[in-house]
Motif scaffolding. Sequence first.
Motif, PDB file in Angstrom:
ATOM      1  N   LEU A 223       0.798  -0.990   0.209  1.00  0.00           N
ATOM      2  CA  LEU A 223       0.509   0.222   0.169  1.00  0.00           C
ATOM      3  C   LEU A 223       0.943   1.263  -0.079  1.00  0.00           C
ATOM      4  CD1 LEU A 223      -3.048   1.306   0.026  1.00  0.00           C
ATOM      5  CD2 LEU A 223      -2.400   1.622   2.994  1.00  0.00           C
ATOM      6  N   PHE A 224       2.235   1.492   0.777  1.00  0.00           N
ATOM      7  CA  PHE A 224       3.149   2.362   1.271  1.00  0.00           C
ATOM      8  C   PHE A 224       3.769   3.141   0.063  1.00  0.00           C
ATOM      9  CE2 PHE A 224       5.730   5.194   2.387  1.00  0.00           C
ATOM     10  CZ  PHE A 224       5.224   6.151   3.289  1.00  0.00           C
ATOM     11  N   LEU A 225       3.951   1.614  -0.026  1.00  0.00           N
ATOM     12  CA  LEU A 225       5.698   1.347  -1.692  1.00  0.00           C
ATOM     13  C   LEU A 225       4.899   2.307  -2.987  1.00  0.00           C
ATOM     14  CD1 LEU A 225       7.239  -1.873  -1.247  1.00  0.00           C
ATOM     15  CD2 LEU A 225       8.308   0.249  -0.430  1.00  0.00           C
ATOM     16  N   ILE A 226       3.643   1.944  -3.495  1.00  0.00           N
ATOM     17  CA  ILE A 226       3.445   2.267  -4.574  1.00  0.00           C
ATOM     18  C   ILE A 226       2.725   3.541  -4.322  1.00  0.00           C
ATOM     19  CG2 ILE A 226       1.862   1.948  -6.764  1.00  0.00           C
ATOM     20  CD1 ILE A 226       1.667  -1.246  -5.885  1.00  0.00           C
ATOM     21  N   GLY A 227       2.040   3.360  -3.162  1.00  0.00           N
ATOM     22  CA  GLY A 227       1.043   4.615  -3.184  1.00  0.00           C
ATOM     23  C   GLY A 227       2.510   6.615  -2.924  1.00  0.00           C
ATOM     24  N   SER A 228       3.765   5.646  -2.023  1.00  0.00           N
ATOM     25  CA  SER A 228       4.027   7.148  -1.393  1.00  0.00           C
ATOM     26  C   SER A 228       5.388   6.806  -2.832  1.00  0.00           C
ATOM     27  CB  SER A 228       4.597   7.063  -0.243  1.00  0.00           C
ATOM     28  OG  SER A 228       3.807   7.724   0.546  1.00  0.00           O
ATOM     29  N   GLY A 229       5.964   6.070  -3.402  1.00  0.00           N
ATOM     30  CA  GLY A 229       6.337   5.650  -4.338  1.00  0.00           C
ATOM     31  C   GLY A 229       5.886   6.973  -5.220  1.00  0.00           C
ATOM     32  N   ALA A 230       4.838   6.636  -5.691  1.00  0.00           N
ATOM     33  CA  ALA A 230       5.038   7.497  -6.715  1.00  0.00           C
ATOM     34  C   ALA A 230       4.557   8.747  -6.604  1.00  0.00           C
ATOM     35  CB  ALA A 230       3.175   7.083  -7.595  1.00  0.00           C
ATOM     36  N   ALA A 231       3.722   9.576  -5.688  1.00  0.00           N
ATOM     37  CA  ALA A 231       4.613  11.035  -5.485  1.00  0.00           C
ATOM     38  C   ALA A 231       6.043  11.304  -5.197  1.00  0.00           C
ATOM     39  CB  ALA A 231       3.858  11.372  -3.629  1.00  0.00           C
ATOM     40  N   ALA A 232       6.945  10.273  -4.400  1.00  0.00           N
ATOM     41  CA  ALA A 232       8.465  10.915  -4.559  1.00  0.00           C
ATOM     42  C   ALA A 232       8.862  11.301  -6.105  1.00  0.00           C
ATOM     43  CB  ALA A 232       9.261   9.515  -4.310  1.00  0.00           C
ATOM     44  N   GLN A 233       8.172  10.135  -7.178  1.00  0.00           N
ATOM     45  CA  GLN A 233       8.530  10.106  -8.503  1.00  0.00           C
ATOM     46  C   GLN A 233       8.306  11.606  -8.813  1.00  0.00           C
ATOM     47  OE1 GLN A 233       8.909   7.021 -10.994  1.00  0.00           O
ATOM     48  NE2 GLN A 233       7.242   7.916 -12.099  1.00  0.00           N
TER      49      GLN A 233
ATOM     50  N   LEU B 298      -2.811  13.115 -11.206  1.00  0.00           N
ATOM     51  CA  LEU B 298      -3.417  11.729 -11.611  1.00  0.00           C
ATOM     52  C   LEU B 298      -2.426  10.308 -11.330  1.00  0.00           C
ATOM     53  CD1 LEU B 298      -6.154   9.996 -12.617  1.00  0.00           C
ATOM     54  CD2 LEU B 298      -5.419  10.894 -15.136  1.00  0.00           C
ATOM     55  N   THR B 299      -1.341  10.632 -11.319  1.00  0.00           N
ATOM     56  CA  THR B 299      -0.791   9.179 -11.415  1.00  0.00           C
ATOM     57  C   THR B 299      -0.242   9.301  -9.782  1.00  0.00           C
ATOM     58  OG1 THR B 299       1.515  10.591 -11.352  1.00  0.00           O
ATOM     59  CG2 THR B 299       0.961  10.102 -13.027  1.00  0.00           C
ATOM     60  N   ILE B 300      -0.045  10.198  -9.145  1.00  0.00           N
ATOM     61  CA  ILE B 300      -0.191  10.109  -7.711  1.00  0.00           C
ATOM     62  C   ILE B 300      -1.461   9.285  -7.541  1.00  0.00           C
ATOM     63  CG2 ILE B 300       0.356  10.718  -5.494  1.00  0.00           C
ATOM     64  CD1 ILE B 300       1.724  12.936  -6.481  1.00  0.00           C
ATOM     65  N   GLN B 301      -2.598   9.878  -7.642  1.00  0.00           N
ATOM     66  CA  GLN B 301      -3.798   8.851  -7.018  1.00  0.00           C
ATOM     67  C   GLN B 301      -4.212   7.668  -8.031  1.00  0.00           C
ATOM     68  OE1 GLN B 301      -5.234  11.150  -4.867  1.00  0.00           O
ATOM     69  NE2 GLN B 301      -3.660  12.497  -6.105  1.00  0.00           N
ATOM     70  N   LEU B 302      -3.345   7.060  -9.392  1.00  0.00           N
ATOM     71  CA  LEU B 302      -3.722   6.001  -9.227  1.00  0.00           C
ATOM     72  C   LEU B 302      -2.504   5.125  -8.730  1.00  0.00           C
ATOM     73  CD1 LEU B 302      -3.702   6.462 -13.141  1.00  0.00           C
ATOM     74  CD2 LEU B 302      -5.169   5.581 -12.096  1.00  0.00           C
ATOM     75  N   GLY B 303      -1.645   5.245  -8.368  1.00  0.00           N
ATOM     76  CA  GLY B 303      -0.742   4.887  -7.653  1.00  0.00           C
ATOM     77  C   GLY B 303      -0.583   4.401  -6.303  1.00  0.00           C
ATOM     78  N   SER B 304      -2.157   5.629  -5.490  1.00  0.00           N
ATOM     79  CA  SER B 304      -2.872   5.261  -4.471  1.00  0.00           C
ATOM     80  C   SER B 304      -4.012   3.694  -3.980  1.00  0.00           C
ATOM     81  CB  SER B 304      -3.157   6.448  -3.957  1.00  0.00           C
ATOM     82  OG  SER B 304      -2.385   7.535  -3.045  1.00  0.00           O
ATOM     83  N   ALA B 305      -4.309   4.321  -5.582  1.00  0.00           N
ATOM     84  CA  ALA B 305      -5.389   3.187  -5.809  1.00  0.00           C
ATOM     85  C   ALA B 305      -4.865   1.373  -6.045  1.00  0.00           C
ATOM     86  CB  ALA B 305      -6.279   3.888  -7.448  1.00  0.00           C
ATOM     87  N   LEU B 306      -3.428   1.623  -6.802  1.00  0.00           N
ATOM     88  CA  LEU B 306      -3.033   0.251  -7.676  1.00  0.00           C
ATOM     89  C   LEU B 306      -2.214  -0.469  -5.819  1.00  0.00           C
ATOM     90  CD1 LEU B 306      -2.067   0.756 -10.435  1.00  0.00           C
ATOM     91  CD2 LEU B 306      -3.523   0.009 -10.508  1.00  0.00           C
ATOM     92  N   GLY B 307      -1.465   0.252  -5.392  1.00  0.00           N
ATOM     93  CA  GLY B 307      -1.490   0.278  -4.028  1.00  0.00           C
ATOM     94  C   GLY B 307      -2.163  -0.697  -3.190  1.00  0.00           C
ATOM     95  N   ALA B 308      -3.387  -0.120  -2.982  1.00  0.00           N
ATOM     96  CA  ALA B 308      -4.396  -0.541  -2.075  1.00  0.00           C
ATOM     97  C   ALA B 308      -4.250  -1.802  -3.039  1.00  0.00           C
ATOM     98  CB  ALA B 308      -5.499   0.544  -2.028  1.00  0.00           C
ATOM     99  N   LEU B 309      -5.121  -1.638  -4.235  1.00  0.00           N
ATOM    100  CA  LEU B 309      -5.740  -3.325  -4.146  1.00  0.00           C
ATOM    101  C   LEU B 309      -4.521  -3.862  -4.653  1.00  0.00           C
ATOM    102  CD1 LEU B 309      -6.918  -2.916  -9.004  1.00  0.00           C
ATOM    103  CD2 LEU B 309      -5.336  -5.107  -7.582  1.00  0.00           C
ATOM    104  N   PHE B 310      -3.195  -4.137  -4.726  1.00  0.00           N
ATOM    105  CA  PHE B 310      -2.344  -5.074  -4.533  1.00  0.00           C
ATOM    106  C   PHE B 310      -2.265  -5.429  -3.768  1.00  0.00           C
ATOM    107  CE2 PHE B 310      -1.215  -3.493  -9.324  1.00  0.00           C
ATOM    108  CZ  PHE B 310      -1.560  -4.973 -10.305  1.00  0.00           C
ATOM    109  N   GLY B 311      -2.682  -4.329  -2.372  1.00  0.00           N
ATOM    110  CA  GLY B 311      -1.563  -4.788  -1.109  1.00  0.00           C
ATOM    111  C   GLY B 311      -2.549  -5.474  -0.487  1.00  0.00           C
ATOM    112  N   ILE B 312      -4.605  -5.255  -0.961  1.00  0.00           N
ATOM    113  CA  ILE B 312      -5.875  -6.315  -0.919  1.00  0.00           C
ATOM    114  C   ILE B 312      -5.266  -7.833  -1.211  1.00  0.00           C
ATOM    115  CG2 ILE B 312      -7.957  -6.940  -1.211  1.00  0.00           C
ATOM    116  CD1 ILE B 312      -8.127  -3.551  -1.037  1.00  0.00           C
TER     117      ILE B 312
END
Length: 268
Positions: A1-11, A23-37
């Motif tokens: 969850l954190f790696l993908i979401g905050s990784g997108a923000a860092a990028q 938009l890519t930050i929001q997509l990162g947060s969404a995909l982080g949640a998806l794969f975390g689940i």
Amino acid sequence: LFLIGSGAAAQVITSNGNHGNYLTIQLGSALGALFGILVAHGVSGAHLNVVWSMSLSILGRHPWRKVPLYALSHLLGAFLGAATVYLQYYDAIQVFSGGQLLVAGPNATAAIFCSYPAEHLSFWGGLVDQVVATALLLICCLAVVDRRQGRLPNGLAPVLVGALILAIGLSMGSNCGFPLNPARDLGPRLFTFIAGWGEEVFTAGGGWWWIPTVAPFVGGLLGTVIYELLIEVHHLTTPHEEQIFNKCRISIKVRVNNCQNHNISRVT
């Protein structure tokens, strides 16, 4: 969850928007949640957010004794996730910030890891933002797992939750980054405090840090009550009756299959 979401923000932040955008930050947060689940749902149900654990416990569907353990696990996971993102983007952060780890200003990097209010956001505005956004999160998540709303195909629930995170980010993200998750914000904030950003991570925004830590619990409780009173109590069957019905349906299906196999054997 954190790696993908905050990784997108860092990028996005460390590249001055050359490698991504809002938009890519929001997509990162969404995909982080998806794969975390997807990763954790077979073991723990993939709560990922202690507010969700609290909600299920209020409804009598999750043992309260597990909530503190889940909360500590989430906090530790978010802390380690922040440390990992920092290691991955260490060079980029140092170059972008000029070697100074700042919370505010054009070269600030603290927002990669946790939530800070926009300049226009007041104290009460931030409180309302987090209560409303977390209430919406709980209402929609409860609808996703409510089998009396209709059974979902296997594997669709994580996709829907990811889509929900994306929808909240696109509609409610500009005020403070829609943290929605106490551990998701507090764990990385503790890491940035230790890693060199200093006590400003707690004093910035007039002591903003406690709003994304406390307000999601209020919003989660509100969302749970709203869903229970306006949706669940109006179902034609209770959860217990639904469970009994499912057991009877499974039993009938097994008997039918046994009869069919028996007839096939006789014909053979």
